[in-house]
Design an enzyme around this catalytic site. Structure first.
Site, PDB file in Angstrom:
ATOM      1  CG  ASP A  12     -67.557 -37.461  27.308  1.00  7.20           C
ATOM      2  OD1 ASP A  12     -67.386 -38.309  28.195  1.00  7.20           O
ATOM      3  OD2 ASP A  12     -67.991 -37.725  26.174  1.00  7.20           O
ATOM      4  CB  SER A  13     -64.238 -39.266  31.229  1.00  3.29           C
ATOM      5  OG  SER A  13     -64.653 -40.353  30.418  1.00  3.29           O
TER       6      SER A  13
ATOM      7  N   GLY B  75     -63.345 -41.126  27.405  1.00  2.60           N
ATOM      8  CA  GLY B  75     -63.422 -42.560  27.160  1.00  2.60           C
ATOM      9  C   GLY B  75     -64.008 -42.905  25.803  1.00  2.60           C
ATOM     10  CG  PHE B  76     -67.788 -42.013  22.760  1.00  2.00           C
ATOM     11  CD1 PHE B  76     -68.590 -43.128  22.579  1.00  2.00           C
ATOM     12  CD2 PHE B  76     -67.677 -41.114  21.709  1.00  2.00           C
ATOM     13  CE1 PHE B  76     -69.251 -43.353  21.378  1.00  2.00           C
ATOM     14  CE2 PHE B  76     -68.330 -41.326  20.509  1.00  2.00           C
ATOM     15  CZ  PHE B  76     -69.121 -42.445  20.346  1.00  2.00           C
TER      16      PHE B  76
ATOM     17  CG  ASP C 142     -67.380 -44.452  30.211  1.00  2.00           C
ATOM     18  OD1 ASP C 142     -66.616 -43.609  29.701  1.00  2.00           O
ATOM     19  OD2 ASP C 142     -68.570 -44.557  29.880  1.00  2.00           O
TER      20      ASP C 142
ATOM     21  CD  GLN D  19     -71.181 -47.440  29.244  1.00  2.00           C
ATOM     22  OE1 GLN D  19     -71.904 -48.033  28.437  1.00  2.00           O
ATOM     23  NE2 GLN D  19     -70.622 -46.262  28.959  1.00  2.00           N
TER      24      GLN D  19
ATOM     25  N   GLY E 257     -73.681 -45.396  26.529  1.00  2.00           N
ATOM     26  CA  GLY E 257     -73.775 -46.571  25.682  1.00  2.00           C
ATOM     27  C   GLY E 257     -75.086 -46.745  24.966  1.00  2.00           C
TER      28      GLY E 257
ATOM     29  CG  ASP F 165     -73.997 -34.659  25.478  1.00  2.00           C
ATOM     30  OD1 ASP F 165     -73.166 -34.680  24.548  1.00  2.00           O
ATOM     31  OD2 ASP F 165     -74.263 -35.665  26.165  1.00  2.00           O
TER      32      ASP F 165
ATOM     33  CB  CYS G 279     -87.634 -19.012  16.338  1.00  2.00           C
ATOM     34  SG  CYS G 279     -85.930 -19.212  16.932  1.00  2.00           S
TER      35      CYS G 279
ATOM     36  CB  CYS H 184     -82.612 -17.525  16.969  1.00  2.00           C
ATOM     37  SG  CYS H 184     -82.986 -18.054  15.288  1.00  2.00           S
TER      38      CYS H 184
ATOM     39  CB  CYS I 192     -86.318 -16.808  13.393  1.00  2.00           C
ATOM     40  SG  CYS I 192     -86.025 -18.590  13.179  1.00  2.00           S
TER      41      CYS I 192
ATOM     42  CG  HIS J 115     -83.368 -21.963  14.018  1.00  2.00           C
ATOM     43  ND1 HIS J 115     -84.510 -21.310  14.430  1.00  2.00           N
ATOM     44  CD2 HIS J 115     -83.745 -23.250  13.718  1.00  2.00           C
ATOM     45  CE1 HIS J 115     -85.539 -22.150  14.367  1.00  2.00           C
ATOM     46  NE2 HIS J 115     -85.098 -23.323  13.944  1.00  2.00           N
TER      47      HIS J 115
END
Length: 377
Positions: A92-93, A95-96, A146, A189, A216, A266, A304, A306, A309, A335
């Site tokens: 991620d750049s 920006g957020f 951004d 955006q 956004g 993500d 599951c 994992c 579990c 999990h």
């Protein structure tokens, strides 16, 4: 090494199944990227992340530039070696994160000046410096820089912000060092305005990127408005490029996103939930702190594979959280990431086999059913 590209393998309605070919390996889509903001998926070893079937993880420019520093990571062999993840990494750049600093940052047409949330030191990010940092980290997928306005906001504010982001996208593209198997994604955006979203897509397509993200959203607008915005925006994106919905979300959000043509997701939700005793399952969420699990001998989820579990009971997981043991968050995070990966694999199979709507309905019915009664010891 082949060029970075997305190859379609099947469709069902607007949904797509495919493979993302990158310099650091192939990724089946739709895919969920565990968030490894500072070079670690919280509470997990990378072996544990690999065991879930995750094919790509996310890192963050803002956090890594502050600590340990992009130059240091580069000198130590890049982020793949640094964090023991030879597979693809999307960064991620920043920006957020910078925009969320509020009074600690100052925006101008060229970039953003801000003070570190760690020690108050002064820094600056521009489209060029963000792109350079991601290059030093050796990101497989670089995100353009951004601006993310706080919502709700007036239409004029959102429009001005979107147009600034489009100018920054062009500068990010110019700064990007093209390499075989690497990519840069533009970020659409425009809030929930279909007109602004269309303008943003047109600007990004004019610049040209290897993939396109939708930013956004999932910022309080509600699921129905998020889905209607996707329905208006996704068809405008190039059909031969990967589509990434940033920061989303719940299992139901993922299913709805896939049904509307999204390939990549993500979100911190599964890892954050794991640290706070919440488990995602086929029967909906469980809070392992609840007293009802104190004597429950059943595994967290029957099907599951994992470690939480296959080796432990709900009663043991409940005990770990009540006792404040760090193993509880580790097992539950494991999990939750495994559940998200299994969810993605199931959606992919349903797309290829042409039964996505029925599969989605079954998933949603399961989440509504709730966990079965506690199993006696």
């Amino acid at each position: 090494m082949s060029a970075f590209h997305w190859q379609q393998q099947g469709t069902d309605g607007a949904a797509r199944a495919g493979t993302l070919h990158t310099a650091h390996g192939d990724v089946s889509t739709p895919t969920f990227m565990p968030v490894g903001t500072v070079g670690t998926v919280k509470a997990m070893t990378m072996d544990a992340v690999r065991s879930t079937g995750a094919g790509i993880v996310l890192g963050n420019t803002y956090h890594l530039m502050l600590r340990p520093g992009a130059e240091r990571v580069a000198a130590l062999g890049g982020l793949h070696r640094f964090m023991d993840w030879p597979g693809p990494i999307l960064t991620d750049s920043g920006g957020f994160q910078v925009m969320s600093l509020g009074a600690l940052r100052k925006l101008d047409a060229d970039g953003v000046t801000f003070r570190s949330h760690i020690d108050g030191s002064k820094h600056r990010l521009t489209p060029e410096s963000s792109t350079r940092i991601q290059h030093l980290l050796d990101a497989t997928i670089t995100m353009c820089f951004d601006e993310c306005p706080a919502l709700p906001a007036e239409d004029e504010v959102i429009a001005k912000s979107m147009r600034l982001s489009m100018a920054w996208a062009a500068r990010s593209r110019e700064a990007f060092v093209a390499r075989q198997g690497y990519a840069q994604f533009g970020i659409v955006q425009g809030g929930t305005s279909t007109q602004l979203r269309a303008e943003s897509v047109a600007a990004l397509r004019g610049i040209g990127f290897e993939g396109y993200a939708i930013g956004g959203l999932a910022v309080g607008e509600g699921q129905a408005l998020m889905f209607s915005t996707l329905e208006a925006t996704v068809p405008l994106l190039p059909a031969d490029r990967p589509r990434y919905l940033m920061g989303v979300g719940t299992p139901d959000d993922l299913v709805g996103g896939v049904q509307r043509g999204i390939d990549m997701f993500d979100c911190v939700m599964p890892t954050r939930a794991g640290r706070t005793a919440r488990a995602y399952t086929a029967q909906g969420q469980m809070n392992l702190r609840n007293a009802r699990f104190a004597d429950d001998a059943a595994p967290l989820e029957q099907d599951c594979d994992c470690l939480a579990c296959t080796r432990h009971s709900r009663a043991y997981l409940h005990h770990l959280f009540r006792a404040g043991e760090m193993l509880g968050p580790m097992l539950l995070t494991w999990h939750n990431i495994a559940y998200y990966q299994r969810l993605m694999r199931g959606l992919r199979s349903a797309i290829v086999e042409g039964r996505l709507d029925a599969h989605a309905a079954a998933l949603r019915a399961g989440w509504q059913s709730g966990p079965p009664a506690p199993a006696p010891a």
